[in-house]
Structure formats: structure tokens, C-alpha cells
Design a protein around this motif. Structure first.
Motif, PDB file in Angstrom:
ATOM      1  N   THR A   1      20.505  28.537  16.248  1.00  0.00           N
ATOM      2  CA  THR A   1      20.544  27.070  16.139  1.00  0.00           C
ATOM      3  C   THR A   1      20.685  26.640  14.689  1.00  0.00           C
ATOM      4  N   GLN A   2      20.013  27.324  13.797  1.00  0.00           N
ATOM      5  CA  GLN A   2      20.107  26.998  12.373  1.00  0.00           C
ATOM      6  C   GLN A   2      21.522  27.218  11.855  1.00  0.00           C
TER       7      GLN A   2
ATOM      8  N   ARG B   1      13.349  26.174  15.090  1.00  0.00           N
ATOM      9  CA  ARG B   1      14.442  26.568  15.970  1.00  0.00           C
ATOM     10  C   ARG B   1      14.853  28.000  15.690  1.00  0.00           C
TER      11      ARG B   1
ATOM     12  N   VAL C   1      14.983  16.708   9.398  1.00  0.00           N
ATOM     13  CA  VAL C   1      15.868  17.592  10.161  1.00  0.00           C
ATOM     14  C   VAL C   1      15.610  19.043   9.779  1.00  0.00           C
TER      15      VAL C   1
ATOM     16  N   TRP D   1      12.480  20.224  11.512  1.00  0.00           N
ATOM     17  CA  TRP D   1      12.749  20.501  12.927  1.00  0.00           C
ATOM     18  C   TRP D   1      13.468  21.829  13.082  1.00  0.00           C
ATOM     19  N   LEU D   2      14.419  22.104  12.202  1.00  0.00           N
ATOM     20  CA  LEU D   2      15.155  23.371  12.273  1.00  0.00           C
ATOM     21  C   LEU D   2      14.254  24.565  11.969  1.00  0.00           C
TER      22      LEU D   2
ATOM     23  N   ILE E   1      19.198  24.306   4.342  1.00  0.00           N
ATOM     24  CA  ILE E   1      19.212  25.258   5.462  1.00  0.00           C
ATOM     25  C   ILE E   1      19.455  26.671   4.942  1.00  0.00           C
TER      26      ILE E   1
ATOM     27  N   ALA F   1      23.767  24.459  13.180  1.00  0.00           N
ATOM     28  CA  ALA F   1      23.531  23.225  12.419  1.00  0.00           C
ATOM     29  C   ALA F   1      24.248  23.281  11.069  1.00  0.00           C
TER      30      ALA F   1
END
Length: 393
Positions: free
Chosen positions: A147-148, A143, A136, A139-140, A239, A151
């Protein structure tokens, strides 16, 4: 023009090396010295910070896992840029990500299974937790910033709700069966009780999930209160690291990056402390509460700022070389510290003396033993560094 390979950031290696050194330095066993010298505040302080707090709170040792997870996120923008420069497409990179995740998950299981009668399927290990969330995170990495952030917010709020709506134990609940007592001094009261040890939503999930695997006996509880689902908020920590890595890789002036990291770090510490103080969500590393994501993330930003300023801006790379040696081979350091400690100790006993660690008395035997073990481990990593042998997953 073909994309160029990104330059390696020495401060990230030094920070990672610092984190791994703290983990490797467990062999010094400050707690052993502290028990031998009761009332000595110096050794008590060192012992406290070389162990995890019982539940709510934070010691230096508690910052190892969030820092390691955070740095996975920091490194990702550089890893993606490097692979793009080598001509890899998204599909190839994502397939490598899945492979890397599986290796991390099962390496964690393997290390936790050492010296046991059968495979110990448990997924709260640092490597397994990172592996579970890494696809995940990858994938981020492709982005947008928006979007991050969405999330990250979804993870924090959603995981908070997951615990908040889970019912509290009733009056007939068997606390002894889950390794705690109803009057345990670290039990939280009121709304915060939703995050108590082995009576929470993540514990309930593990009572089902962990028993899907072959076990010596049915899973009832984790002795330390750790849980599989902590990989979800751990992804939140990664993140935060991803955001830091993108800013670090940007064209902003170096001191602007330091200021941003500093402001963010202090802000996250304040927010995390307030959420804990107000009873909205306690600050518990063992179950990686959303408050812990913010609080420990604040420390991660401050530590990254400090290492970046010292190593890359002030140019003190030589002073931190011993940490860089560890940080550039973090997986090797992790495995070495979990596998050959006893081998090194017994080898020294065989070839030097069976009581070599008592040369300055029994009180300090763990320091002598641990120092020599650390030295041997570092010399192995230094040999690997000099010969350009780096373990990559």
C-alpha cells in the motif's frame, strides 16, 4: 508481554543535526565573502552550496528540506512503536497527529509572518509542507509495504500528470506579471516547459487558493516559484523516509541495511538523472517535481547510510555529539534560527563592540558574526540537552 520502547537511533539524530546545522549556518553568509573575493573558486563553491539553485539542478543547500522531510518518515515507525508501548490506541494517536499537523502548519505561517504588517498566509515553508502531508503519512505507517508503494507511485505519476496536462502559456502571456521573462535563461523548452517558473499548474492553483486568505495585496506569484501543492510530492519524500525507517527498525543485520540504503540511493539518483536528461520531468526542487522526489531521495538514502555506518556501526558517537545536540532538538533549533539571530548579533555589539565582526577585516565580517551566532545558538541547545529539555510537537 507488553511491547517495549524502541531504542533511539543516534545516527538519525546526527543526520537531522547535520541538516539543521546547514540551515543555521546560513548566518555565515559565504556569498558575502565570495563577492568580496571575485575569482576565488573556493569561496564561490561554498557560496553556491549555501544557496538554492535558480531552477533545475541541486546544491547542498537544496538537500536541507528533503532531508528534514525524509527524516520525519524515518522517525515515524519509532514514534508509533513508542506510543503503542505506552498503551495508546489508533484513535488517540491519530488525534495527536492532527494536532501536530496543525501546529506545524501554523508555526510555519507564524515564522513567515515575522516583521510583517499582518499574517502572511503562505504554506511553502518546510514546517507547513510537512504538516499538510503528515496525517496521510501517519495513516500509511499502519498500512502494508504494498500500500505504501502504491501511494508513492500514485503521488509521483499523478503529480507528473497534473503538470503535464496543464496548458503552456500562450503568445500573449504576461511573463513580467509573474516575475519572469519569456527569455529567462532558466526557462525550459519543449515538453519540459510544463514545469517552468510561475506558469505551471501549481502556480495556477495558488493564484486561486492564496487569495482566499486576507492579504496586503492580491497574490499573483511567489518570487521563488514555490507552491502550496508541493506538499503532495513532499509526502512522497516522507514515504521514502517511512520505508527507510521500517527497514532501519527491522531485525536485518546492520551492514545489510547500509547496503540496501546504498543501492537504493544510487538507483534513485540514476533514475532521477535520466528522467531529467530525457526531458520527461525536470529536476526542480522549488516545485518539488516527481524527479526531485527520486533524485533528492537518493541523496537522503546515501546520507542515512553514511551516518548509520559511522555513528551506530563504527561507534563514532562522540565525534558527532555536537550534531546530536542539534538533532535531538530540531524544532527548537529551527525556531531559534528564525527568531533570535538579530538579537544575538545586537547583544554582542552592545556588550563587546559595535564592530566586533570586523576584527579580521570587512571581507570576513559575516564569518566572524555568523560563527559567534552559531556558537551561542549551539550553547543554548546544549544547555537544553543537558537539562533534558526537548521541544516536542
Amino acid at each position: 508481554m507488553a511491547p517495549t520502547l524502541p531504542a533511539r537511533i543516534s545516527s538519525v539524530d546526527a543526520y537531522r543535526g547535520f541538516v539543521m546545522f546547514l540551515m543555521m549556518a546560513e548566518v555565515l553568509e559565504f556569498g558575502h565573502v565570495s563577492k568580496a573575493l571575485p575569482g576565488n573558486s573556493f569561496w564561490a563553491f561554498l557560496a553556491y552550496n549555501q544557496d538554492h539553485v535558480e531552477w533545475v539542478g541541486c546544491s547542498l543547500h537544496d538537500l536541507i528540506q528533503p532531508s528534514f522531510s525524509f527524516l520525519v518518515g524515518v522517525a515515524l515507525p519509532y514514534s508509533i512503536a513508542s506510543r503503542v508501548a505506552k498503551g495508546q490506541n489508533f484513535g488517540a494517536m491519530f488525534w495527536h497527529t492532527i494536532q501536530r499537523s496543525l501546529i506545524l502548519i501554523f508555526l510555519g505561517v507564524f515564522l513567515r509572518s515575522m516583521h510583517r504588517e499582518q499574517t502572511n498566509f503562505t504554506f511553502e515553508d518546510t514546517l507547513s509542507q510537512i504538516g499538510l502531508g503528515y496525517p496521510v503519512l501517519f495513516w500509511l505507517g499502519f498500512r502494508t509495504f504494498r500500500t505504501q508503494l502504491i501511494a508513492l507511485s500514485t503521488i509521483l505519476v499523478g503529480y507528473w500528470l497534473f503538470f503535464a496536462v496543464y496548458p503552456l502559456p500562450g503568445p500573449d502571456f504576461d511573463y513580467a506579471a509573474v516575475g519572469v521573462t519569456s527569455d529567462w535563461e532558466h526557462n525550459l523548452q519543449g515538453f519540459a516547459a510544463h514545469w517552468n517558473k510561475n506558469t505551471n499548474a501549481a502556480w495556477a492553483f495558488d493564484q486561486w487558493f492564496m487569495n482566499l486568505f486576507p492579504r496586503e495585496k492580491p497574490f499573483i506569484r511567489n518570487g521563488g516559484g514555490y507552491s502550496t501543492l508541493s506538499f503532495i510530492p513532499t509526502l512522497g519524500t516522507m514515504i521514502l523516509g517511512l520505508l527507510a525507517g521500517q527497514w532501519l527498525k527491522s531485525d536485518s543485520a546492520p551492514m545489510e541495511k547500509v547496503k540496501r540504503f546504498g543501492v537504493l540511493g544510487i538507483s534513485l539518483l540514476i533514475v532521477g538523472s535520466l528522467l531529467n536528461w530525457l526531458g520527461i520531468c525536470p529536476n526542480v526542487k522549488r516545485i518539488w517535481t516527481p524527479t526531485w522526489v527520486l533524485f533528492s531521495g537518493g541523496w537522503c538514502f546515501l546520507l542515512l547510510a553514511a551516518f548509520y555506518w559511522l555513528v551506530d556501526i563504527q561507534g563514532y558517537r562522540k565525534a558527532f555529539f555536537w550534531l546530536i545536540v542539534i538533532g535531538t532538538n530540531s524544532i527548537a533549533a529551527y525556531v531559534i534560527s528564525h527568531t533570535i539571530v538579530e538579537f544575538i548579533h545586537h547583544s554582542i555589539q552592545i556588550h563587546i563592540s559595535s564592530t566586533y565582526d570586523q576584527v579580521v577585516g570587512i571581507t570576513y565580517e559575516s564569518l566572524v558574526r555568523g560563527t559567534l551566532i552559531l556558537l551561542v545558538e549551539w550553547l543554548i541547545l546544549h544547555w537544553m540537552y543537558k537539562n533534558r529539555i526537548f521541544v516536542r510537537i
